[in-house]
Design a protein around this motif. Sequence first.
Motif, PDB file in Angstrom:
ATOM      1  N   UNK A  35      62.847  90.056  43.403  1.00 52.14           N
ATOM      2  CA  UNK A  35      62.271  88.720  43.243  1.00 52.14           C
ATOM      3  C   UNK A  35      63.258  87.700  42.678  1.00 52.14           C
ATOM      4  N   UNK A  36      64.007  88.035  41.615  1.00 50.72           N
ATOM      5  CA  UNK A  36      64.992  87.043  41.169  1.00 50.72           C
ATOM      6  C   UNK A  36      66.012  86.710  42.269  1.00 50.72           C
ATOM      7  N   UNK A  37      66.410  87.716  43.065  1.00 44.76           N
ATOM      8  CA  UNK A  37      67.374  87.447  44.133  1.00 44.76           C
ATOM      9  C   UNK A  37      66.771  86.470  45.157  1.00 44.76           C
ATOM     10  N   UNK A  38      65.519  86.706  45.553  1.00 45.70           N
ATOM     11  CA  UNK A  38      64.860  85.799  46.503  1.00 45.70           C
ATOM     12  C   UNK A  38      64.782  84.392  45.910  1.00 45.70           C
ATOM     13  N   UNK A  39      64.405  84.310  44.630  1.00 45.46           N
ATOM     14  CA  UNK A  39      64.263  82.987  44.017  1.00 45.46           C
ATOM     15  C   UNK A  39      65.605  82.277  43.887  1.00 45.46           C
ATOM     16  N   UNK A  40      66.660  83.023  43.514  1.00 43.75           N
ATOM     17  CA  UNK A  40      67.985  82.392  43.411  1.00 43.75           C
ATOM     18  C   UNK A  40      68.408  81.889  44.794  1.00 43.75           C
ATOM     19  N   UNK A  41      68.191  82.734  45.808  1.00 43.51           N
ATOM     20  CA  UNK A  41      68.523  82.346  47.184  1.00 43.51           C
ATOM     21  C   UNK A  41      67.791  81.075  47.590  1.00 43.51           C
ATOM     22  N   UNK A  42      66.506  81.005  47.243  1.00 42.84           N
ATOM     23  CA  UNK A  42      65.708  79.826  47.599  1.00 42.84           C
ATOM     24  C   UNK A  42      66.267  78.580  46.914  1.00 42.84           C
ATOM     25  N   UNK A  43      66.625  78.716  45.633  1.00 44.98           N
ATOM     26  CA  UNK A  43      67.185  77.565  44.900  1.00 44.98           C
ATOM     27  C   UNK A  43      68.489  77.094  45.542  1.00 44.98           C
ATOM     28  N   UNK A  44      69.347  78.052  45.931  1.00 45.63           N
ATOM     29  CA  UNK A  44      70.632  77.661  46.523  1.00 45.63           C
ATOM     30  C   UNK A  44      70.409  76.989  47.878  1.00 45.63           C
ATOM     31  N   UNK A  45      69.538  77.597  48.687  1.00 47.72           N
ATOM     32  CA  UNK A  45      69.266  77.025  50.011  1.00 47.72           C
ATOM     33  C   UNK A  45      68.712  75.597  49.902  1.00 47.72           C
ATOM     34  N   UNK A  46      67.715  75.433  49.051  1.00 49.28           N
ATOM     35  CA  UNK A  46      67.083  74.115  48.950  1.00 49.28           C
ATOM     36  C   UNK A  46      67.927  73.141  48.113  1.00 49.28           C
ATOM     37  N   UNK A  47      68.467  73.629  46.996  1.00 48.52           N
ATOM     38  CA  UNK A  47      69.188  72.732  46.084  1.00 48.52           C
ATOM     39  C   UNK A  47      70.524  72.268  46.634  1.00 48.52           C
ATOM     40  N   UNK A  48      71.238  73.162  47.326  1.00 50.88           N
ATOM     41  CA  UNK A  48      72.613  72.858  47.698  1.00 50.88           C
ATOM     42  C   UNK A  48      72.853  72.751  49.194  1.00 50.88           C
ATOM     43  N   UNK A  49      72.162  73.556  49.991  1.00 56.05           N
ATOM     44  CA  UNK A  49      72.475  73.556  51.430  1.00 56.05           C
ATOM     45  C   UNK A  49      71.644  72.497  52.166  1.00 56.05           C
ATOM     46  N   UNK A  50      70.311  72.598  52.021  1.00 53.81           N
ATOM     47  CA  UNK A  50      69.487  71.617  52.741  1.00 53.81           C
ATOM     48  C   UNK A  50      69.258  70.368  51.905  1.00 53.81           C
ATOM     49  N   UNK A  51      69.376  70.495  50.601  1.00 52.71           N
ATOM     50  CA  UNK A  51      69.182  69.410  49.620  1.00 52.71           C
ATOM     51  C   UNK A  51      67.685  69.216  49.293  1.00 52.71           C
ATOM     52  N   UNK A  52      67.420  68.935  48.018  1.00 50.37           N
ATOM     53  CA  UNK A  52      66.034  68.851  47.528  1.00 50.37           C
ATOM     54  C   UNK A  52      65.196  67.790  48.243  1.00 50.37           C
ATOM     55  N   UNK A  53      65.867  66.884  48.912  1.00 56.51           N
ATOM     56  CA  UNK A  53      65.134  65.810  49.583  1.00 56.51           C
ATOM     57  C   UNK A  53      64.109  66.303  50.605  1.00 56.51           C
ATOM     58  N   UNK A 107      68.412  78.279  38.861  1.00 59.32           N
ATOM     59  CA  UNK A 107      69.272  79.401  39.270  1.00 59.32           C
ATOM     60  C   UNK A 107      69.943  80.095  38.078  1.00 59.32           C
ATOM     61  N   UNK A 108      70.317  79.305  37.069  1.00 59.34           N
ATOM     62  CA  UNK A 108      70.972  79.918  35.904  1.00 59.34           C
ATOM     63  C   UNK A 108      69.974  80.803  35.146  1.00 59.34           C
ATOM     64  N   UNK A 109      68.774  80.265  34.910  1.00 60.52           N
ATOM     65  CA  UNK A 109      67.758  81.053  34.204  1.00 60.52           C
ATOM     66  C   UNK A 109      67.455  82.342  34.970  1.00 60.52           C
ATOM     67  N   UNK A 110      67.354  82.210  36.286  1.00 64.39           N
ATOM     68  CA  UNK A 110      67.032  83.383  37.112  1.00 64.39           C
ATOM     69  C   UNK A 110      68.157  84.412  37.074  1.00 64.39           C
ATOM     70  N   UNK A 111      69.398  83.917  37.062  1.00 64.82           N
ATOM     71  CA  UNK A 111      70.531  84.842  37.008  1.00 64.82           C
ATOM     72  C   UNK A 111      70.512  85.610  35.684  1.00 64.82           C
ATOM     73  N   UNK A 112      70.161  84.919  34.603  1.00 60.43           N
ATOM     74  CA  UNK A 112      70.077  85.590  33.300  1.00 60.43           C
ATOM     75  C   UNK A 112      68.987  86.671  33.345  1.00 60.43           C
ATOM     76  N   UNK A 113      67.869  86.317  33.960  1.00 63.40           N
ATOM     77  CA  UNK A 113      66.751  87.267  34.094  1.00 63.40           C
ATOM     78  C   UNK A 113      67.202  88.522  34.860  1.00 63.40           C
ATOM     79  N   UNK A 114      67.953  88.296  35.932  1.00 65.47           N
ATOM     80  CA  UNK A 114      68.423  89.403  36.762  1.00 65.47           C
ATOM     81  C   UNK A 114      69.411  90.281  35.975  1.00 65.47           C
TER      82      UNK A 114
END
Length: 465
Positions: free
Chosen positions: A405-423, A451-458
């Motif tokens: 689950x943390x991996x899926x959530x980190x992936x989602x944050x990266x995809x939306x936050x950085x690749x497609x953009x939060x817009x 993503x940072x919080x999730x990485x700490x959790x992982x």
Amino acid sequence: MENETTKRNSFTGSIGFVLAAAGSAVGLGNIWRFPYLAARDGGGMFLVVYLVLALTFGFTLLITEVAIGRKTKQSPLTAYGELRKRWKPLGILACLVPMIIMPYYCVIGGWVVKYFLAFLTGSGAQTAEEGYFGAFISDSSSPIGMTIVFLFLSMIIVLGGVDKGIEKFSKVVMPALVILILIISIFSLTLSYTDADGVTRTGMEGLKILFVPDFTDFSLKSFAGTMMDAMGQLFYSLSVAMGIMIAYGSYMRDDTNLSKAIGQIEIFDTGIAFLAGAMIIPAVFVFMGKDGMQAGPGLMFVSLPRVFQQMGPFGGYVGCLFFAMVLFAATTSAVSILEAVVASFMDQFHVTRKTAVLSEGAIALILGIIVCMGYNKLFFNIKLPNGADAQILDIMDYVSNNLMMPVVAIGTCILIGWIIKPDVIIKEVTKNGEKFGRRGLFIVMIKFVAPVLLAVLLLKALGVI
Ligand code: PHE
């Protein structure tokens, strides 16, 4: 081209969506895990940390997933690939999580069915006997039978479809759940008991443990621990990172106010968690003192039956209402886990709902039986990287919740936050001219903080920190 098999179901309106999603979020985690963590982590302080995280971190993950679902109109398995072709593997991972969770969630659901039936038939007192729980779960047939009952119940509801099955069921069960939990918590607050040493404890004193912050052992380290606990709990409690909210979002009507609906789900989930605290902590405190609080099945299947027994003539009824309530909470969650997989099978393989339900039902049944056998024929005990003792059920729980689950959530944050953009998410949320209340916060959260919080959790789950 749309015909009966390809036409996408939808919730009939905002209330249907909110109750179904809240039904997913409100589950065993609210009832056994939240009260235990709150009591252990200094009461009021845990509540404040939890609330702040819910309104920031939890909100971000929840709104992102629901918006991805509504935008793509796809299940978790296919939604990520629809957003960006190369991200399809993340969808596969997001769909595997509910496939791993479903079997063992049904096994625990089966335990709840067993206890509910025991109280319903007037033999609740037996469940308070020494060794009852251990003897039941290590039996070779009864837990399997109960698992099957619980699994079939979930399958029947999901077979009914989104509006006529899931929504209809949630609309009845969720209000009932709220009423039951209110009745039991009020009863719990009125309790009082004098033990053999002549010490009298009351329900109101117990409530103080929940709400009044305890600073006696306060340190920066303990605060960091509280924060990790609150975050892990929140993550689990909101049912994010396993495709459920994407699947439910894909059934949300385009004219529904998405951000308002998310706010209501948050209030529902957090409200029930707080109420569960007000129900369980005073009752356990009155009859067993602070030591009665324990994590996990021990609280629900060992401590609470003893608490009900101590209540005297009322205990049997309270126990029956309590397990009915837990059964409601567990069923709406199991239904959502099943739907995430069913939606994925339907979108990916273009099969009918019936075929999808029967296929995932068969997988859950086989794995569920193996989980049950983990307490008898296949019994072993290993230590997990986070130090906990584990059988098959705990291993599946650890792999899905703590690692995938943390991996899926980190992936989602990266995809939306950085690749497609939060817009993309903001556009989806505001597409009918609605306001996006926590917009700035959302952007900072999804790009940096979450993503940072999730990485700490992982890392913590891996035993690295
Ligand atoms: N969110 C649920 C709870 O708090 C648990 C859950 C886990 C639900 C996995 C669905 C899937 O108990």
